[in-house]
Scaffold this motif. Structure first.
Motif, mmCIF file in Angstrom:
data_model
loop_
_atom_site.group_PDB
_atom_site.id
_atom_site.type_symbol
_atom_site.label_atom_id
_atom_site.label_comp_id
_atom_site.label_asym_id
_atom_site.label_seq_id
_atom_site.Cartn_x
_atom_site.Cartn_y
_atom_site.Cartn_z
ATOM 1 N N VAL A 1 0.854 -1.188 0.000
ATOM 2 C CA VAL A 1 0.000 0.000 0.000
ATOM 3 C C VAL A 1 0.889 1.237 0.000
ATOM 4 C CG1 VAL A 1 -1.804 1.274 1.203
ATOM 5 C CG2 VAL A 1 -1.791 -1.233 1.288
ATOM 6 N N VAL A 2 0.702 2.085 -1.007
ATOM 7 C CA VAL A 2 1.413 3.361 -1.047
ATOM 8 C C VAL A 2 0.478 4.432 -0.503
ATOM 9 C CG1 VAL A 2 2.580 5.058 -2.474
ATOM 10 C CG2 VAL A 2 2.784 2.634 -3.027
ATOM 11 N N ASP A 3 0.852 4.992 0.625
ATOM 12 C CA ASP A 3 0.033 6.011 1.294
ATOM 13 C C ASP A 3 0.601 7.405 1.029
ATOM 14 O OD1 ASP A 3 -1.762 4.215 2.645
ATOM 15 O OD2 ASP A 3 -0.139 3.755 4.043
ATOM 16 N N SER A 4 -0.199 8.400 1.337
ATOM 17 C CA SER A 4 0.337 9.751 1.425
ATOM 18 C C SER A 4 1.234 9.800 2.662
ATOM 19 C CB SER A 4 -0.797 10.762 1.547
ATOM 20 O OG SER A 4 -1.505 10.548 2.766
ATOM 21 N N PRO A 5 2.199 10.720 2.726
ATOM 22 C CA PRO A 5 3.088 10.777 3.898
ATOM 23 C C PRO A 5 2.333 10.872 5.222
ATOM 24 C CG PRO A 5 3.944 12.167 2.150
ATOM 25 C CD PRO A 5 2.597 11.697 1.695
ATOM 26 N N GLU A 6 1.234 11.624 5.233
ATOM 27 C CA GLU A 6 0.467 11.771 6.468
ATOM 28 C C GLU A 6 -0.192 10.448 6.877
ATOM 29 O OE1 GLU A 6 1.221 15.366 4.383
ATOM 30 O OE2 GLU A 6 0.025 13.622 3.759
ATOM 31 N N ASP A 7 -0.813 9.767 5.907
ATOM 32 C CA ASP A 7 -1.465 8.486 6.208
ATOM 33 C C ASP A 7 -0.443 7.433 6.611
ATOM 34 O OD1 ASP A 7 -3.925 9.564 5.662
ATOM 35 O OD2 ASP A 7 -4.005 8.828 3.585
ATOM 36 N N TYR A 8 0.741 7.506 6.004
ATOM 37 C CA TYR A 8 1.784 6.541 6.350
ATOM 38 C C TYR A 8 2.224 6.721 7.800
ATOM 39 C CZ TYR A 8 6.457 4.544 6.698
ATOM 40 O OH TYR A 8 7.570 3.840 7.115
ATOM 41 N N LYS A 9 2.447 7.954 8.218
ATOM 42 C CA LYS A 9 2.858 8.208 9.605
ATOM 43 C C LYS A 9 1.779 7.759 10.584
ATOM 44 C CE LYS A 9 5.881 12.142 8.583
ATOM 45 N NZ LYS A 9 6.096 13.600 8.758
ATOM 46 N N LYS A 10 0.533 7.997 10.233
ATOM 47 C CA LYS A 10 -0.574 7.580 11.101
ATOM 48 C C LYS A 10 -0.634 6.058 11.209
ATOM 49 C CE LYS A 10 -5.611 7.815 11.557
ATOM 50 N NZ LYS A 10 -6.884 8.270 10.928
ATOM 51 N N TRP A 11 -0.490 5.381 10.083
ATOM 52 C CA TRP A 11 -0.534 3.913 10.083
ATOM 53 C C TRP A 11 0.604 3.345 10.920
ATOM 54 C CZ3 TRP A 11 3.205 0.500 8.279
ATOM 55 C CH2 TRP A 11 2.819 -0.837 8.217
ATOM 56 N N LEU A 12 1.808 3.889 10.753
ATOM 57 C CA LEU A 12 2.966 3.366 11.470
ATOM 58 C C LEU A 12 2.866 3.630 12.966
ATOM 59 C CD1 LEU A 12 5.634 1.921 10.818
ATOM 60 C CD2 LEU A 12 6.744 4.159 10.786
ATOM 61 N N SER A 13 2.278 4.778 13.343
ATOM 62 C CA SER A 13 2.160 5.113 14.775
ATOM 63 C C SER A 13 1.205 4.182 15.511
ATOM 64 C CB SER A 13 1.695 6.565 14.926
ATOM 65 O OG SER A 13 0.375 6.728 14.413
ATOM 66 N N GLU A 14 0.315 3.528 14.783
ATOM 67 C CA GLU A 14 -0.651 2.622 15.403
ATOM 68 C C GLU A 14 -0.099 1.212 15.611
ATOM 69 O OE1 GLU A 14 -3.847 2.817 12.662
ATOM 70 O OE2 GLU A 14 -4.583 4.779 13.348
ATOM 71 N N LYS A 15 1.107 0.937 15.116
ATOM 72 C CA LYS A 15 1.681 -0.396 15.219
ATOM 73 C C LYS A 15 2.517 -0.540 16.489
ATOM 74 C CE LYS A 15 -0.163 -1.564 11.390
ATOM 75 N NZ LYS A 15 -1.311 -2.485 11.389
ATOM 76 N N THR A 16 2.445 -1.720 17.075
ATOM 77 C CA THR A 16 3.265 -2.010 18.250
ATOM 78 C C THR A 16 4.630 -2.525 17.805
ATOM 79 O OG1 THR A 16 2.357 -4.268 18.359
ATOM 80 C CG2 THR A 16 1.276 -2.568 19.680
ATOM 81 N N THR A 17 5.630 -2.325 18.644
ATOM 82 C CA THR A 17 6.974 -2.784 18.310
ATOM 83 C C THR A 17 7.094 -4.283 18.583
ATOM 84 O OG1 THR A 17 7.839 -2.355 20.532
ATOM 85 C CG2 THR A 17 7.908 -0.540 18.934
ATOM 86 N N LEU A 18 8.123 -4.885 17.988
ATOM 87 C CA LEU A 18 8.372 -6.308 18.223
ATOM 88 C C LEU A 18 8.669 -6.573 19.694
ATOM 89 C CD1 LEU A 18 8.815 -9.175 17.142
ATOM 90 C CD2 LEU A 18 11.187 -8.538 16.635
ATOM 91 N N ALA A 19 9.387 -5.657 20.361
ATOM 92 C CA ALA A 19 9.686 -5.820 21.787
ATOM 93 C C ALA A 19 8.400 -5.857 22.615
ATOM 94 C CB ALA A 19 10.590 -4.681 22.260
ATOM 95 N N GLN A 20 7.452 -5.001 22.268
ATOM 96 C CA GLN A 20 6.170 -5.006 22.981
ATOM 97 C C GLN A 20 5.402 -6.300 22.723
ATOM 98 O OE1 GLN A 20 4.590 -1.404 21.286
ATOM 99 N NE2 GLN A 20 5.185 -0.143 23.062
ATOM 100 N N ASP A 21 5.444 -6.794 21.486
ATOM 101 C CA ASP A 21 4.746 -8.043 21.155
ATOM 102 C C ASP A 21 5.342 -9.222 21.918
ATOM 103 O OD1 ASP A 21 3.169 -6.625 19.411
ATOM 104 O OD2 ASP A 21 4.373 -7.109 17.639
ATOM 105 N N ILE A 22 6.677 -9.254 22.009
ATOM 106 C CA ILE A 22 7.336 -10.350 22.741
ATOM 107 C C ILE A 22 6.998 -10.278 24.222
ATOM 108 C CG2 ILE A 22 9.582 -11.260 23.448
ATOM 109 C CD1 ILE A 22 10.650 -10.468 20.698
ATOM 110 N N ALA A 23 7.015 -9.065 24.787
ATOM 111 C CA ALA A 23 6.675 -8.902 26.209
ATOM 112 C C ALA A 23 5.233 -9.323 26.470
ATOM 113 C CB ALA A 23 6.891 -7.453 26.627
#
Length: 396
Positions: free
Chosen positions: A331-353
């Motif tokens: 998915v190619v997003d606009s820069p704003e939508d991309y930042k919003k999408w990425l900010s909603e993701k949890t990190t791998l460290a959080q997933d492992i914890a």
């Protein structure tokens, strides 16, 4: 099985026809025939016309193929370097087609024009320095120009300045799926090794590396329009190939090493869907799917869903039985939508914890009704076993 039977029948038919020709030859004993094995003028005429007919077939089929399937080729590139790649490909096609027309035309025309004749004598000469120079120098110069232009294009595509502002993403290939890992806020990917694969850490990320603490692992790739994305690729098992057809990008994923590629997307997914050629293409596909759905429904099946265009990451190496299905949505997003999408993701460290916390029951918690019931059932089973044993001893 049906195909095998058809092949067997065709082979047997060919053998039968061959035997019939031998029988026909035997029936001609005593008849006048030419057994010299030397081609007659009539044989040469027939071969000449066959050559000329085959030349016409080649050109007619080529033109038909361009008209029939020419629209199936990739259209507008969706990356900055895509136009350069298409231009190089078009130049190559033009040169190949020009050489093919000249060489094949001369080959079959001369075969027709100078077909064998008993009254003609072939001209023979041992060598010609002029001809040798012509067909050696011209191809060499043309190939050298193509190679130099190709190197120029390759260097422009592959060059990534160390100080350049890029997004670092890892593509991890394994039979038969893709996984993406984002570098996070520090834009530096943490170290990884297949020997560290364990549990939820399916990419073998070294969680002791400080750079790995903000890495994000996803199964759907999102990238921003107008920003250079630097992909680093690894393979877990066999040789794969990361292929972005619409971005004109491809790079092998080799076990035991890291390969890389970079490009700048120029159209968001929604923008590319609105391009006139894509609107027409999707409409045509959905028309075909609607016709197929009618057949499926008539047979009691399920209708096909309408097609919607999406960028895809494909594997372009035959990597196993399910190679055809190894793909990831891009998915190619606009820069704003991309930042919003990425900010909603949890990190791998959080997933492992979170996974470790779910495995360990909270200390000091009261037993639940389910656990109590299981204990009671276990006690009853033990008691019943003991009673049965005692009864057997009493009978003895």
């Amino acid at each position: 099985m049906t195909s095998l039977l058809v092949i067997i029948v065709l082979v047997l038919l060919a053998v039968a026809l061959w035997q019939l020709t031998k029988i026909f030859d035997l029936t001609q004993v005593g008849a006048s025939s030419d057994d010299s094995q030397v081609a007659s003028d009539n044989d040469n005429n027939v071969q000449g016309y066959i050559m000329f007919g085959f030349l016409a077939f080649i050109y007619i089929f080529t033109i038909y193929g361009l008209l029939k399937w020419g629209n199936l080729a990739l259209h507008t590139p969706a990356s900055e370097h895509g136009g350069l790649v298409d231009n190089l490909m078009n130049i190559t096609w033009v040169l190949i087609f020009t050489v093919q027309v000249i060489t094949q035309g001369l080959l079959y025309w001369f075969s027709f024009k100078y077909k064998g004749n008993k009254d003609k004598k072939a001209l023979f000469f041992a060598d010609s320095n002029k001809l040798e120079a012509i067909w050696s120098i011209i191809p060499s110069v043309v190939l050298a120009c193509l190679i130099l232009y190709g190197l120029y294009a390759w260097n422009n595509i592959m060059f990534v300045d160390k100080d350049e502002d890029v997004i670092e993403i890892e593509l991890y290939a394994q039979q038969f799926k893709w996984t993406a890992r984002y570098a996070g806020q520090d834009n530096v990917l943490g170290k990884a090794n297949v020997r560290l694969i364990e549990g939820i850490n399916t990419l073998g990320v070294d969680m002791s590396d400080p750079n790995a603490q903000d890495d994000i692992v996803v199964s759907e790739l999102h990238i921003p329009k107008g920003k250079k994305v630097h992909f680093k690729m690894r393979s877990q098992d066999v040789l794969h190939s990361a292929y972005f057809p619409h971005f004109r990008a491809q790079m092998n994923c080799v076990p035991g090493m890291v390969t890389e590629f970079a490009f700048v997307p120029t159209y968001t997914t929604s923008e590319y869907r609105e391009l006139p050629f894509m609107v027409e293409k999707v409409a045509n596909i959905n028309k075909l799917r609607a016709e197929k759905s009618k057949e499926l429904v008539a047979k009691g099946g399920t209708a096909l869903d309408p097609y919607t265009f999406d960028y895809l990451l494909l594997c372009n190496k035959i990597c196993g039985a399910s190679h055809y299905n190894m793909q990831m949505k891009v998915v190619v997003d606009s820069p704003e939508d991309y930042k919003k999408w990425l900010s909603e993701k949890t990190t791998l460290a959080q997933d492992i914890a979170a996974a470790k916390a779910a495995e360990k029951p909270a200390e000091g918690t009261a037993p639940t009704a389910d656990s109590t019931a299981k204990v009671i059932d276990t006690v009853k089973a033990v008691v019943d076993t003991v009673k049965a044993a005692v009864a057997k001893v009493a009978l003895k």
